[in-house]
Design an enzyme around this catalytic site. Structure first.
Site, PDB file in Angstrom:
ATOM      1  N   LYS A  59       0.289   2.268   7.302  1.00  0.00           N
ATOM      2  CA  LYS A  59      -0.181   2.390   5.911  1.00  0.00           C
ATOM      3  C   LYS A  59      -1.389   1.472   5.723  1.00  0.00           C
ATOM      4  CE  LYS A  59       2.249   2.885   1.494  1.00  0.00           C
ATOM      5  NZ  LYS A  59       3.377   2.365   0.721  1.00  0.00           N
TER       6      LYS A  59
HETATM    7  O1  G3P Z   1       4.861   2.319  -2.266  1.00  0.00           O
HETATM    8  C1  G3P Z   1       4.001   2.310  -3.343  1.00  0.00           C
HETATM    9  C2  G3P Z   1       4.570   2.671  -4.655  1.00  0.00           C
HETATM   10  O2  G3P Z   1       5.420   3.757  -4.654  1.00  0.00           O
HETATM   11  C3  G3P Z   1       4.607   1.669  -5.713  1.00  0.00           C
HETATM   12  O3  G3P Z   1       5.374   2.029  -6.840  1.00  0.00           O
HETATM   13  O4  G3P Z   1       6.518   1.526  -8.971  1.00  0.00           O
HETATM   14  O5  G3P Z   1       5.370  -0.328  -7.699  1.00  0.00           O
HETATM   15  O6  G3P Z   1       4.049   1.401  -8.878  1.00  0.00           O
HETATM   16  P1  G3P Z   1       5.327   1.104  -8.164  1.00  0.00           P
END
Ligand code: G3P
Length: 217
Positions: free
Chosen positions: A83
């Site tokens: 990633k």
């Molecule tokens: O892996 C990245 C992602 O899904 C982050 O989610 O909820 O932290 O914006 P969030």
């Protein structure tokens, strides 16, 4: 549409894999911190739990460092997906790693032009963050529609992996606009099977069945 779970918690991953509900896993530095575990150990354990892609994020900011980290991560297990952040350096690293056959996931995508660049760099997956766009009053799902249209216009093979999913509606909308993958926290994936009418209907069937006095066949 494939489902990935967005977590580094191996207990959650085990339970979802056992139920047959997930096709892959995504992690990020925040989720590794939350797990409280060593990065390599947790990625190795997740890769052994699941056959599908497991995203492990680099932490260097310069392309050379990302490439070095990416090659090390890819050696941990055949299902590691490296990633990389959506920066000029991240795109250069993506081009290099993808061209040597390593799976890549370009993350922190917030615009259609960024997604176009990632596809041109040969990314296996692009991760647009819908929830974080919604948080700032920009419709996250219309970004997914735009990326779908652009990728289809040019027959670009990069898979759209919708990230930053916060609710079951995000998953339904991702499927409606033709996303390839949705990655979501465990509780969102578990909640997909729930409906109050399923629950009340089953309660009634079980009560009526008990009243027949019959045993299960
Ligand atoms: O892996 C990245 C992602 O899904 C982050 O989610 O909820 O932290 O914006 P969030």
């Amino acid at each position: 549409m494939k489902f990935f779970v967005d977590t580094a918690d191996t207990q959650d991953i085990k339970a979802l894999a056992k139920a047959g509900l997930i096709d892959g896993v995504t992690t990020n530095p925040t989720l590794i911190k939350k797990s409280g575990r060593d990065f390599r150990d947790v990625i190795l354990e997740i890769c052994a739990l699941i056959d599908g892609p497991v995203s492990a994020e680099v932490t260097s900011l310069a392309a050379d460092g990302m490439i070095k980290e990416g090659r090390t991560l890819a050696k941990l297990a055949p299902n590691v997906t490296v990633k990389l952040p959506l920066t000029v350096d991240g795109l250069a690293a993506c081009r290099e790693l993808s061209s040597s056959g390593i799976q890549t996931n370009v993350t922190l995508c917030f615009s259609a032009n960024q997604a176009l660049l990632a596809a041109k760099a040969g990314a296996t997956f692009i991760s647009p963050f819908v929830g974080r766009l919604d948080d700032i009053h920009i419709d996250g799902m219309s970004l997914i529609e735009d990326i779908r249209t652009i990728y289809d216009n040019y027959n670009l093979q990069t898979e759209i992996l919708v990230a930053s999913i916060r609710s079951p509606n995000h998953i339904k909308e991702s499927a409606l606009v033709g996303a390839d993958v949705a990655t979501a926290p465990p509780k969102v994936i578990w909640s997909l099977s729930e409906h109050p009418l399923t629950k009340s209907g089953l309660d009634t069937f079980m009560k009526d069945w008990a009243e027949t006095g019959q045993a299960a066949v």
